[in-house]
Scaffold this motif. Sequence first.
Motif, mmCIF file in Angstrom:
data_model
loop_
_atom_site.group_PDB
_atom_site.id
_atom_site.type_symbol
_atom_site.label_atom_id
_atom_site.label_comp_id
_atom_site.label_asym_id
_atom_site.label_seq_id
_atom_site.Cartn_x
_atom_site.Cartn_y
_atom_site.Cartn_z
ATOM 1 N N LEU A 1 0.819 -1.205 0.000
ATOM 2 C CA LEU A 1 0.000 0.000 0.000
ATOM 3 C C LEU A 1 0.856 1.259 0.000
ATOM 4 N N ILE A 2 1.964 1.222 0.712
ATOM 5 C CA ILE A 2 2.883 2.365 0.675
ATOM 6 C C ILE A 2 3.415 2.564 -0.746
ATOM 7 N N TYR A 3 3.778 1.480 -1.398
ATOM 8 C CA TYR A 3 4.290 1.560 -2.778
ATOM 9 C C TYR A 3 3.199 2.065 -3.725
ATOM 10 N N PHE A 4 1.985 1.519 -3.613
ATOM 11 C CA PHE A 4 0.907 1.954 -4.499
ATOM 12 C C PHE A 4 0.610 3.446 -4.300
ATOM 13 N N THR A 5 0.616 3.887 -3.057
ATOM 14 C CA THR A 5 0.344 5.299 -2.776
ATOM 15 C C THR A 5 1.418 6.191 -3.369
ATOM 16 N N TRP A 6 2.658 5.798 -3.191
ATOM 17 C CA TRP A 6 3.782 6.582 -3.728
ATOM 18 C C TRP A 6 3.707 6.663 -5.248
ATOM 19 N N LYS A 7 3.442 5.536 -5.891
ATOM 20 C CA LYS A 7 3.348 5.528 -7.355
ATOM 21 C C LYS A 7 2.129 6.326 -7.834
ATOM 22 N N ASP A 8 1.038 6.245 -7.094
ATOM 23 C CA ASP A 8 -0.159 7.005 -7.450
ATOM 24 C C ASP A 8 0.128 8.501 -7.427
ATOM 25 N N ILE A 9 0.799 8.948 -6.386
ATOM 26 C CA ILE A 9 1.106 10.372 -6.255
ATOM 27 C C ILE A 9 2.145 10.817 -7.274
ATOM 28 N N ARG A 10 3.167 9.998 -7.481
ATOM 29 C CA ARG A 10 4.265 10.384 -8.371
ATOM 30 C C ARG A 10 3.871 10.352 -9.841
ATOM 31 N N THR A 11 3.105 9.346 -10.251
ATOM 32 C CA THR A 11 2.828 9.137 -11.679
ATOM 33 C C THR A 11 1.431 9.579 -12.113
ATOM 34 N N ASP A 12 0.506 9.658 -11.156
ATOM 35 C CA ASP A 12 -0.891 9.968 -11.482
ATOM 36 C C ASP A 12 -1.469 8.952 -12.469
ATOM 37 N N ASP A 13 -0.921 7.730 -12.445
ATOM 38 C CA ASP A 13 -1.400 6.654 -13.308
ATOM 39 C C ASP A 13 -2.627 6.027 -12.651
ATOM 40 N N PRO A 14 -3.770 5.979 -13.330
ATOM 41 C CA PRO A 14 -4.996 5.452 -12.711
ATOM 42 C C PRO A 14 -4.858 4.041 -12.158
ATOM 43 N N VAL A 15 -4.000 3.220 -12.744
ATOM 44 C CA VAL A 15 -3.902 1.837 -12.285
ATOM 45 C C VAL A 15 -3.396 1.766 -10.855
ATOM 46 N N TYR A 16 -2.516 2.706 -10.453
ATOM 47 C CA TYR A 16 -2.004 2.673 -9.083
ATOM 48 C C TYR A 16 -3.046 3.157 -8.088
ATOM 49 N N GLU A 17 -3.914 4.076 -8.519
ATOM 50 C CA GLU A 17 -5.031 4.447 -7.652
ATOM 51 C C GLU A 17 -6.000 3.277 -7.515
ATOM 52 N N GLN A 18 -6.211 2.553 -8.595
ATOM 53 C CA GLN A 18 -7.043 1.352 -8.519
ATOM 54 C C GLN A 18 -6.450 0.333 -7.545
ATOM 55 N N LEU A 19 -5.158 0.111 -7.670
ATOM 56 C CA LEU A 19 -4.478 -0.838 -6.793
ATOM 57 C C LEU A 19 -4.588 -0.400 -5.334
ATOM 58 N N ARG A 20 -4.337 0.870 -5.081
ATOM 59 C CA ARG A 20 -4.407 1.371 -3.707
ATOM 60 C C ARG A 20 -5.809 1.223 -3.132
ATOM 61 N N ARG A 21 -6.814 1.634 -3.894
ATOM 62 C CA ARG A 21 -8.179 1.599 -3.378
ATOM 63 C C ARG A 21 -8.681 0.172 -3.186
ATOM 64 N N PHE A 22 -8.363 -0.710 -4.109
ATOM 65 C CA PHE A 22 -8.828 -2.098 -4.011
ATOM 66 C C PHE A 22 -8.208 -2.809 -2.816
ATOM 67 N N TRP A 23 -6.888 -2.750 -2.686
ATOM 68 C CA TRP A 23 -6.220 -3.494 -1.621
ATOM 69 C C TRP A 23 -6.373 -2.811 -0.267
ATOM 70 N N THR A 24 -6.680 -1.503 -0.255
ATOM 71 C CA THR A 24 -6.971 -0.837 1.010
ATOM 72 C C THR A 24 -8.245 -1.380 1.635
ATOM 73 N N LYS A 25 -9.213 -1.737 0.818
ATOM 74 C CA LYS A 25 -10.444 -2.345 1.348
ATOM 75 C C LYS A 25 -10.121 -3.622 2.119
ATOM 76 N N ILE A 26 -9.308 -4.471 1.530
ATOM 77 C CA ILE A 26 -8.959 -5.729 2.183
ATOM 78 C C ILE A 26 -8.125 -5.476 3.431
ATOM 79 N N PHE A 27 -7.234 -4.482 3.363
ATOM 80 C CA PHE A 27 -6.436 -4.117 4.536
ATOM 81 C C PHE A 27 -7.342 -3.656 5.674
ATOM 82 N N ALA A 28 -8.297 -2.781 5.369
ATOM 83 C CA ALA A 28 -9.161 -2.223 6.409
ATOM 84 C C ALA A 28 -10.013 -3.308 7.068
#
Length: 474
Positions: free
Chosen positions: A33-60
């Motif tokens: 999740l730390i990696y997905f968040t960093w990549k989401d912020i740095r690249t603004d690539d939608p796939v990393y926001e998808q990854l962060r949001r999807f796996w954050t649900k399971i984490f929570a």
Amino acid sequence: MLDPVIASRLQFALTTIVHIIFPVMSMGLAPFLIYFTWKDIRTDDPVYEQLRRFWTKIFAVSFVVGTVTGIVLEFEFGTNFAAFSTAAGELFGGPLATEGMMAFMLEATFLGVFVFGREKVSDALYMVSAVAVGLGTWLSAVWILVANSWMQTPRGYELARESGQLVVSLVDPIAAYANPRFPWMFVHMQNAAVLSVALFMAGVAAYHVWQRGISADDDREGARFWRKTLKIALVVLLVTAPFQAIHGDAYGRHVYETQPQKFAAMEAVWETDSYVPEYIFAIPTSLDGITDPRAKELFGIGIPGGASWLASGGDPQAEITGLNEFDTEAPPVAIVFWSFRLMVAAGFWFILLAFWAAYRWWTDELYDDDLLHKAFVGSSLLGIFAVEVGWIVTEVGRQPWVIQGVLRTSEGVSPGLTGFEATLTLAGFAVVYTGLLALYTYVIRRIIREGPPSVDETAAGSEAASPAGVTGDD
């Protein structure tokens, strides 16, 4: 009714076996999740926001259920093991209290920001929340393992009598909390958690690739998400699986040096011997050996001198002290022996699976090998299984001691606990924890079946955090 000692041990084993699933998921997901968040912020690539949001649900979900089941374990020290709590409370209570005040509060505080605050805080603060949640998750493991590792290799204490009862008095906190077992347990456990989650992620991604027939150039909704998930999980698996085997080899040597009785149980050595084989697969030569295996009475595939080599760090002629040499009863050898082999077998399978997938990736066939995808799906929960049997080796192998060489498990059970009370609560916990596990499985299954948020949804989320709302420059 069961004997209160047996019932209390079974109850704690049951609750621990179920509970450990959720910390494994949260601790293993934290670096991702730390990696997905960093990549989401740095690249603004939608796939990393998808990854962060999807796996954050399971984490929570894992965090919530892990909190509920974990609190119960701490209460059991008072309800079922009051004598142990009284004897070791001065040393054991400190790490558990620190875990709650430091690690849990850090994780819980920033989890709200991480789950709900992406469009409400700056990029910098959101990145801090991701790191804080991950750090809190891993700090929880630090203090729990400090307490458990001290029970394996107690240091920094003196024995005293208070009101006629034996108590452990803390005299050297550094020696106690930085005991020789802690670094081995922490590295092995955290790597196992990341490895387990990598396997789980790979299994989920492989299922979707296999079922939907996703190819390397597939541009359907979600295809890129599952390809990216599979590749990231595979990279992590390639690092963690071999490292776990290498570290486990050295860890076994440490166990031999500090807990020779446990090591003898792991290898089913009753009589002191040298050139002891390391059985990769073994079955008893008689049915009686199922519950009482002995190295001399096993038929199997083994490495000659392998156990001696593991114990000594390279000498196949090294001597292993047999269980008959110790002045206490042996641990339940069958449980320890077979659990150890299941753990090792799983570990080697993970390495084989990782290199098999890497080869397919190298030949551009990662998305075409259905057999590989099925293997990943079938192995998706094996990492958690390996953690379970590994902890069985750790805890059952220490018996009959709750604190190695200091306090027996039978002496740590609450003195006023009756067989009826212990059996009743064991049955109640079995029902409740089975229900919790079933509910958790149902929720996670629904999240996985729903899949990631669409690209349009992630784009809408990004627009909500644009200059009209809160940006990374605010």
